[in-house]
Motif scaffolding. Sequence first.
Motif, PDB file in Angstrom:
ATOM      1  N   ARG A 171      -3.380  11.938  -6.687  1.00 14.80           N
ATOM      2  CA  ARG A 171      -2.059  11.808  -6.473  1.00 14.80           C
ATOM      3  C   ARG A 171      -1.210  12.183  -5.532  1.00 14.80           C
ATOM      4  O   ARG A 171      -0.414  11.692  -4.715  1.00 14.80           O
ATOM      5  CB  ARG A 171      -1.358  11.877  -7.895  1.00 14.80           C
ATOM      6  N   ALA A 172      -1.258  13.641  -5.269  1.00 15.12           N
ATOM      7  CA  ALA A 172      -0.611  14.389  -4.242  1.00 15.12           C
ATOM      8  C   ALA A 172      -1.088  14.037  -2.892  1.00 15.12           C
ATOM      9  O   ALA A 172      -0.283  13.757  -2.144  1.00 15.12           O
ATOM     10  CB  ALA A 172      -0.863  15.872  -4.536  1.00 15.12           C
ATOM     11  N   LEU A 177       0.822  -1.209  -0.039  1.00 14.62           N
ATOM     12  CA  LEU A 177       0.206  -0.004   0.037  1.00 14.62           C
ATOM     13  C   LEU A 177       0.883   1.262   0.074  1.00 14.62           C
ATOM     14  O   LEU A 177       0.803   2.175  -0.749  1.00 14.62           O
ATOM     15  CB  LEU A 177      -1.052   0.079   1.329  1.00 14.62           C
ATOM     16  N   TYR A 178       1.813   1.365   0.801  1.00 12.63           N
ATOM     17  CA  TYR A 178       2.787   2.355   0.939  1.00 12.63           C
ATOM     18  C   TYR A 178       3.399   2.692  -0.153  1.00 12.63           C
ATOM     19  O   TYR A 178       3.816   3.734  -0.601  1.00 12.63           O
ATOM     20  CB  TYR A 178       3.520   2.299   2.259  1.00 12.63           C
ATOM     21  N   GLU A 179       4.134   1.615  -0.721  1.00 10.27           N
ATOM     22  CA  GLU A 179       5.008   1.694  -2.096  1.00 10.27           C
ATOM     23  C   GLU A 179       3.986   2.256  -3.321  1.00 10.27           C
ATOM     24  O   GLU A 179       4.651   2.942  -3.831  1.00 10.27           O
ATOM     25  CB  GLU A 179       5.555   0.400  -2.214  1.00 10.27           C
ATOM     26  N   TYR A 180       2.955   1.331  -3.254  1.00  8.03           N
ATOM     27  CA  TYR A 180       1.993   1.817  -4.153  1.00  8.03           C
ATOM     28  C   TYR A 180       1.657   3.445  -4.362  1.00  8.03           C
ATOM     29  O   TYR A 180       1.815   4.351  -5.063  1.00  8.03           O
ATOM     30  CB  TYR A 180       0.758   1.215  -4.306  1.00  8.03           C
ATOM     31  N   TYR A 181       1.542   3.941  -2.950  1.00  6.38           N
ATOM     32  CA  TYR A 181       0.819   5.446  -2.848  1.00  6.38           C
ATOM     33  C   TYR A 181       2.228   5.979  -2.908  1.00  6.38           C
ATOM     34  O   TYR A 181       2.026   7.386  -3.359  1.00  6.38           O
ATOM     35  CB  TYR A 181       0.580   5.586  -1.115  1.00  6.38           C
ATOM     36  N   ALA A 182       3.430   5.784  -2.536  1.00  8.86           N
ATOM     37  CA  ALA A 182       4.617   6.720  -2.766  1.00  8.86           C
ATOM     38  C   ALA A 182       4.618   6.818  -4.507  1.00  8.86           C
ATOM     39  O   ALA A 182       5.495   7.953  -4.787  1.00  8.86           O
ATOM     40  CB  ALA A 182       5.703   5.997  -2.229  1.00  8.86           C
ATOM     41  N   ARG A 233      -2.085  10.922  -1.920  1.00  9.73           N
ATOM     42  CA  ARG A 233      -1.748   9.340  -1.715  1.00  9.73           C
ATOM     43  C   ARG A 233      -0.135   9.602  -1.546  1.00  9.73           C
ATOM     44  O   ARG A 233       0.513   9.025  -0.455  1.00  9.73           O
ATOM     45  CB  ARG A 233      -1.954   8.800  -2.877  1.00  9.73           C
ATOM     46  N   GLN A 234       0.697  10.448  -2.080  1.00 10.59           N
ATOM     47  CA  GLN A 234       2.020  10.479  -1.771  1.00 10.59           C
ATOM     48  C   GLN A 234       2.237  11.125  -0.443  1.00 10.59           C
ATOM     49  O   GLN A 234       3.379  10.970   0.036  1.00 10.59           O
ATOM     50  CB  GLN A 234       2.615  11.387  -2.996  1.00 10.59           C
ATOM     51  N   ALA A 235       1.591  12.393  -0.075  1.00 14.31           N
ATOM     52  CA  ALA A 235       1.673  12.861   0.906  1.00 14.31           C
ATOM     53  C   ALA A 235       1.546  11.654   2.315  1.00 14.31           C
ATOM     54  O   ALA A 235       2.133  11.695   3.447  1.00 14.31           O
ATOM     55  CB  ALA A 235       0.816  13.994   1.384  1.00 14.31           C
ATOM     56  N   PHE A 236       0.463  10.935   2.045  1.00 18.37           N
ATOM     57  CA  PHE A 236       0.417   9.809   3.136  1.00 18.37           C
ATOM     58  C   PHE A 236       1.280   8.910   3.175  1.00 18.37           C
ATOM     59  O   PHE A 236       1.972   8.650   4.389  1.00 18.37           O
ATOM     60  CB  PHE A 236      -1.100   9.074   2.695  1.00 18.37           C
ATOM     61  N   ALA A 237       2.072   8.447   2.005  1.00 21.57           N
ATOM     62  CA  ALA A 237       3.165   7.789   2.263  1.00 21.57           C
ATOM     63  C   ALA A 237       4.541   8.345   2.824  1.00 21.57           C
ATOM     64  O   ALA A 237       5.086   7.627   3.514  1.00 21.57           O
ATOM     65  CB  ALA A 237       3.346   7.222   0.570  1.00 21.57           C
ATOM     66  N   GLN A 238       4.579   9.633   2.435  1.00 22.45           N
ATOM     67  CA  GLN A 238       5.782  10.325   2.893  1.00 22.45           C
ATOM     68  C   GLN A 238       5.700  10.513   4.371  1.00 22.45           C
ATOM     69  O   GLN A 238       6.614  10.411   5.173  1.00 22.45           O
ATOM     70  CB  GLN A 238       5.761  11.747   2.472  1.00 22.45           C
ATOM     71  N   ARG A 239       4.425  10.627   4.975  1.00 20.90           N
ATOM     72  CA  ARG A 239       4.130  10.567   6.484  1.00 20.90           C
ATOM     73  C   ARG A 239       4.501   9.113   7.172  1.00 20.90           C
ATOM     74  O   ARG A 239       4.664   9.226   8.522  1.00 20.90           O
ATOM     75  CB  ARG A 239       2.710  11.058   6.898  1.00 20.90           C
ATOM     76  N   ASN A 240       4.700   8.265   6.321  1.00 26.35           N
ATOM     77  CA  ASN A 240       5.102   6.879   6.731  1.00 26.35           C
ATOM     78  C   ASN A 240       6.103   6.179   6.361  1.00 26.35           C
ATOM     79  O   ASN A 240       6.227   5.050   6.328  1.00 26.35           O
ATOM     80  CB  ASN A 240       3.591   5.811   6.312  1.00 26.35           C
ATOM     81  N   ASP A 241       7.045   7.121   6.236  1.00 26.39           N
ATOM     82  CA  ASP A 241       8.501   6.499   5.675  1.00 26.39           C
ATOM     83  C   ASP A 241       8.904   5.685   6.770  1.00 26.39           C
ATOM     84  O   ASP A 241       8.495   5.962   8.043  1.00 26.39           O
ATOM     85  CB  ASP A 241       9.459   7.808   5.645  1.00 26.39           C
ATOM     86  N   TRP A 242       9.769   4.737   6.416  1.00 22.09           N
ATOM     87  CA  TRP A 242      10.479   3.980   7.565  1.00 22.09           C
ATOM     88  C   TRP A 242      11.267   4.652   8.614  1.00 22.09           C
ATOM     89  O   TRP A 242      11.320   4.243   9.651  1.00 22.09           O
ATOM     90  CB  TRP A 242      11.384   3.043   6.656  1.00 22.09           C
ATOM     91  N   SER A 243      11.948   5.568   8.053  1.00 18.40           N
ATOM     92  CA  SER A 243      12.558   6.651   9.215  1.00 18.40           C
ATOM     93  C   SER A 243      11.590   7.060  10.198  1.00 18.40           C
ATOM     94  O   SER A 243      12.150   7.216  11.346  1.00 18.40           O
ATOM     95  CB  SER A 243      13.211   7.754   8.282  1.00 18.40           C
ATOM     96  N   VAL A 244      10.346   7.371   9.954  1.00 18.91           N
ATOM     97  CA  VAL A 244       9.439   7.787  11.077  1.00 18.91           C
ATOM     98  C   VAL A 244       9.246   6.649  11.922  1.00 18.91           C
ATOM     99  O   VAL A 244       9.329   6.685  12.962  1.00 18.91           O
ATOM    100  CB  VAL A 244       8.211   8.260  10.447  1.00 18.91           C
ATOM    101  N   ARG A 245       9.005   5.290  11.186  1.00 19.00           N
ATOM    102  CA  ARG A 245       8.998   4.228  12.093  1.00 19.00           C
ATOM    103  C   ARG A 245      10.123   3.958  12.915  1.00 19.00           C
ATOM    104  O   ARG A 245       9.950   3.558  14.118  1.00 19.00           O
ATOM    105  CB  ARG A 245       8.657   3.062  11.278  1.00 19.00           C
ATOM    106  N   ALA A 246      11.083   3.859  12.502  1.00 21.90           N
ATOM    107  CA  ALA A 246      12.434   3.555  13.430  1.00 21.90           C
ATOM    108  C   ALA A 246      12.518   4.623  14.417  1.00 21.90           C
ATOM    109  O   ALA A 246      12.835   4.114  15.341  1.00 21.90           O
ATOM    110  CB  ALA A 246      13.703   3.556  12.238  1.00 21.90           C
ATOM    111  N   GLY A 247      12.238   5.815  14.271  1.00 19.33           N
ATOM    112  CA  GLY A 247      12.279   6.787  15.157  1.00 19.33           C
ATOM    113  C   GLY A 247      11.457   6.363  16.113  1.00 19.33           C
ATOM    114  O   GLY A 247      11.757   6.707  17.538  1.00 19.33           O
ATOM    115  N   GLN A 248      10.327   6.151  15.810  1.00 17.91           N
ATOM    116  CA  GLN A 248       9.322   5.789  17.026  1.00 17.91           C
ATOM    117  C   GLN A 248       9.923   4.605  17.744  1.00 17.91           C
ATOM    118  O   GLN A 248       9.733   4.537  18.986  1.00 17.91           O
ATOM    119  CB  GLN A 248       7.901   5.370  16.267  1.00 17.91           C
ATOM    120  N   ILE A 249      10.363   3.516  17.273  1.00 15.35           N
ATOM    121  CA  ILE A 249      10.753   2.366  17.889  1.00 15.35           C
ATOM    122  C   ILE A 249      12.121   2.714  18.677  1.00 15.35           C
ATOM    123  O   ILE A 249      11.975   2.444  19.872  1.00 15.35           O
ATOM    124  CB  ILE A 249      11.094   1.174  16.902  1.00 15.35           C
TER     125      ILE A 249
END
Length: 331
Positions: free
Chosen positions: A302-303, A252-257, A305-321
């Motif tokens: 399109r914009a 989902l995130y890859e398609y949206y990116a 969807r891409q904004a949604f993907a950018q908010r869910n970058d793996w760097s954000v996830r790793a920072g949370q962890i």
Amino acid sequence: MPTIIYPPSIPWNWMFQRPQQLLRQFANMGYTVLYEEPGLFPQPGAQKLSERFILCRGLPALKIPHPRPRILWLTVPSHIELIDKFAPDLTVYDAVDEPEEEFAGWKPYYPSVLRRAQLIFASSKSIFDKLSSQHPHVHLVPNGVDYSHFSAPLPRPAELPPGRLVIGYSGAVAPWLDWDLLQLSVRRNPGLEFVFVGALFDLARFPLKGANVRYLGLKDYARLPAYVQHFKVGLIPFKLNAMTKGCNPIKLYEYYAAGLPVLATPLPELLAVPKIQLEAEVERFSARLAHLAKQAEPDPGRAERQAFAQRNDWSVRAGQIQGIIDEIMRL
């Protein structure tokens, strides 16, 4: 900074998934990562992928000098039995799938996981709800995307048919896809080209037939965005069952990116996703797919969807962890 050890689970270059993505992010953040690759290696050794990321190919991670504290990062429940071998300062279980259907063999190990892992991450709300009632330190961390990797434009691969609208699927080609729904969609839409990219998982052969179907196999992660970006519509055609209830699809995130419109079956994790198209009934799924394929450019969604993907970058996830790990290791 701590060292994270990941015991042999997923080959490093096999369908770059949540473990590879997060562990790479951790190395970028300053952790030492020792990734034990599964398989037999005639010449065991260590391959340095970056300053702090070491791929252990037939060489036990414990033979490589590394700083403490030591974190054991698990995604396969049976690996909870490795705790005594690694003597970690912290054991983390990253729950990426429900122990149901194809993963039912995981279930017997869950009592040990709940007893011995000090920290659990859940990739979906379904998994979080189930485990948080049984363990004091469970945190919801959904999947994500390397946004820049999938959003930077790449040329159309020669394997994709020129002049045809491509309906695409990227990911594991597995029993949990709704193959009856897909076969009907293929038959009802002969003017569309259906392309599947990914490795076969628990299947002896590719299940679909049709002159407008192409199975291209597993693609290197470096080139995967070139395929995804040239899909007209991205598909997430999963069966609705006990296992997929806990799926938070990385695709989902890859398609949206990549900016794609997405048609999916109504998995619980997708119900609140903006701009997604959901349909369970096979005839309506096929009709909605035909409608999406005919939509004119530019795509007004399109914009968003891409904004949604950018908010869910793996760097954000790793920072949370990282924040959660730091907090629990101070307890």
